[in-house]
Design an enzyme around this catalytic site. Structure first.
Site, PDB file in Angstrom:
ATOM      1  N   TYR A 168      -0.772   0.282  10.369  1.00  0.00           N
ATOM      2  CA  TYR A 168      -1.101  -0.389   8.933  1.00  0.00           C
ATOM      3  C   TYR A 168       0.119  -0.325   7.918  1.00  0.00           C
ATOM      4  O   TYR A 168       0.516  -1.294   7.474  1.00  0.00           O
ATOM      5  CB  TYR A 168      -2.234   0.110   8.353  1.00  0.00           C
ATOM      6  N   SER A 185       0.874  -1.095  -0.233  1.00  0.00           N
ATOM      7  CA  SER A 185      -0.121   0.106   0.050  1.00  0.00           C
ATOM      8  C   SER A 185       0.826   1.288  -0.059  1.00  0.00           C
ATOM      9  O   SER A 185       1.934   1.293   0.575  1.00  0.00           O
ATOM     10  CB  SER A 185      -1.012   0.080   1.459  1.00  0.00           C
ATOM     11  N   LYS A 231       2.491  -3.227   6.519  1.00  0.00           N
ATOM     12  CA  LYS A 231       2.869  -3.592   5.214  1.00  0.00           C
ATOM     13  C   LYS A 231       4.283  -3.420   4.947  1.00  0.00           C
ATOM     14  O   LYS A 231       4.751  -3.911   4.159  1.00  0.00           O
ATOM     15  CB  LYS A 231       1.942  -2.453   4.433  1.00  0.00           C
TER      16      LYS A 231
END
Lengths: 333, 333
Positions: B156, B132, B160
């Site tokens: 997050y 991402s 990632k």
């Protein structure tokens, strides 16, 4: 304040403890509790004996991190944690599971133990972590800036880069007040020659200064990034004292150092100790070592660390003089 | 070949399965076994029903990763794994433990299950991972190049970025043949408006095209990085087919996309669907959303991905036309 050093029996750990013993206010606060932890029993420094607790354990042992963070009945929990513990590069590469267990899981156990302690009762210790240039992998520019990406080419470098990411995130979340220091290659590394591919950078100075022959496996043109053990200790002391408000959310910093060619090292050795020392360097080219070393970073522009007041040597002669002062009692043979 | 898709019930997973059903040779090989896994039961596509197994599980469940990797008696182990499973950004930020459990530990369980399967019997599946833009955090340059560092500002994004590091290291070690794709913001996202801070980028196109009002919480000058769901599916298909020899050891790639201002989106909407559609956009400035969005990347130069043949739209009009074709049966109301 209670200071915890994990990996206290290693080279930097021991020198850090010696610095504290010699200069008790070096951190800018009174160390009234000192906990030294390592997988081999750390030595309590004589002047700090009364306030020192030693712990022989591995961060990967079940409950070890929690026990270090909660402290013992008479010590309480640490206010400042210096995390130096690691499986070294070669071993982490050879033993994949062990490397991830100690360098990744061990660090994460520590960070999680701090988080859980904070859920029990508010807590936000300063945490200073020893990272490494191994987070960088070729190809890279001749000089690496602070915004260059981390593409490690070893499991060790991968584990350090992951710990860096965790440090930023846990810090952002207010779990601890973390800072990661990417150390230059430490030179002159005291002790015996070892088989690390980087060993020759120290060997070619330390051994001739002790009247011993040293093997140089690469060309004089090979360039690398160095700081003395004394500078490395200074980085940790400065990171403990630092006003981290100034650091912002990017909590991992390439430490200053100096970029020198092997030829520069030899010229400096000649200036400090003469041809007699230089003549003890035996050239024995090793294509394997040359190839490994060719993938290492050569030079940095560590702008942020310099602006934050981290300091290292600027001439290789200084690095040699520091070795003579700190390891040879100031004497050349 | 046996293809395993983890996170198959999500938006991209479903579209990927639909692409495979419509174009059975899209991956360049015959999919004679398809395993679809997700925390909610994935739908087996009608034309592939006979070769499809569905698994309802979470990667974080004990034994789940091992069971997916070893396969079931009649399926054997997967040759290609597409790993899309994740807790989304907002939830990973709100629930720290759950985010790390699913996004970090879940991925690591999968990577470790592959490693252990390989110790049992040689194994090196292709693994394609959905990363991402959240791996980037401000400040950054107006256009972000392939060598810019990852400094995520969410848990997050941190998770990632860690998975990306593991993918490179496990690939370097020959454990799997991995590749991570940093997806642009997918636009137009089908479905109902949701509360994600990024939702408006899709809402202001999708809702007016359906004759519904949409709220625009930021200025027209806000710039962001987009690709269509169809392009995203294409990235995964291309990554499965790619000759990874060309990729080298840097296994994580920023996918191509297009950089557009909100004003560009609106101009494109006007060209495609007229003022009637544009008039359904209601401006309702929201300082909170504006502040979140201001920290997001705006533009990239995804040189490596382009050189490797990844493709996305180059004009926002195309993105709108794709939405009309794929979601509205080609019809404007």
């Amino acid at each position: 304040m209670h200071l915890l050093i994990i990996g206290a029996a290693g080279m930097i750990g021991r020198k850090l403890v010696a610095r504290l013993a010699a200069e008790p206010d070096c951190f800018g606060f009174d160390v009234d509790r000192l906990t030294l932890a390592d997988v081999v029993e750390p030595l309590a420094p004589e002047p700090l004996k009364d306030v020192t607790t030693t712990r022989t354990l591995s961060l990967a042992d079940p409950g070890a991190a929690e026990s270090l963070v909660s402290g013992q009945q008479d010590t309480g929990r640490p206010d400042v944690i210096i995390h130096l513990a690691a499986i070294v590069s070669g071993e982490a590469e050879a033993d994949f599971e062990k490397g991830y267990m100690i360098n990744l899981d061990g660090s994460r156990f520590l960070f999680e133990a701090i988080r859980k302690e904070g859920l029990r009762q508010p807590y936000c210790p300063r945490l200073v972590f020893a990272s490494s240039l191994a987070v960088y992998g070729e190809p890279f520019p001749e000089k690496i800036g602070d915004e260059f990406h981390l593409t490690p080419l070893t499991s060790y470098g991968t584990q350090k880069a992951i710990a860096e990411l965790l440090i930023s995130d846990y810090t952002r979340k207010g779990i601890f007040d973390g800072i990661g220091l990417r150390l230059p290659t430490i030179c002159v590394r005291p002790g015996k020659p070892n088989k690390a591919a980087s060993g020759f950078f120290s060997n070619i100075v330390r051994e001739p200064l002790a009247g011993q022959e040293a093997v140089l496996p690469v060309e004089d043109s090979v360039r690398h990034w160095f700081a003395s053990p004394r500078a490395a200790v200074g980085f940790f002391v400065h990171a403990v004292r630092l006003d981290t408000e100034q650091v912002g959310l990017r909590r991992n910093l390439t430490m200053p150092g100096l970029s020198a060619r092997v030829g520069d090292q030899i010229d400096a050795l000649r200036r400090v100790a003469g041809d007699k020392a230089v003549n003890l360097i035996r050239r024995e080219p090793d294509a394997g070592i040359a190839s490994i070393v060719s993938g290492w970073p050569r030079d940095f522009v560590p702008q942020r660390a310099l602006e934050l007041g981290f300091e290292a040597e600027t001439r290789f002669d200084e690095i040699i003089h520091i070795h003579i002062e700190d390891e040879l009692e100031g004497k050349l043979i």
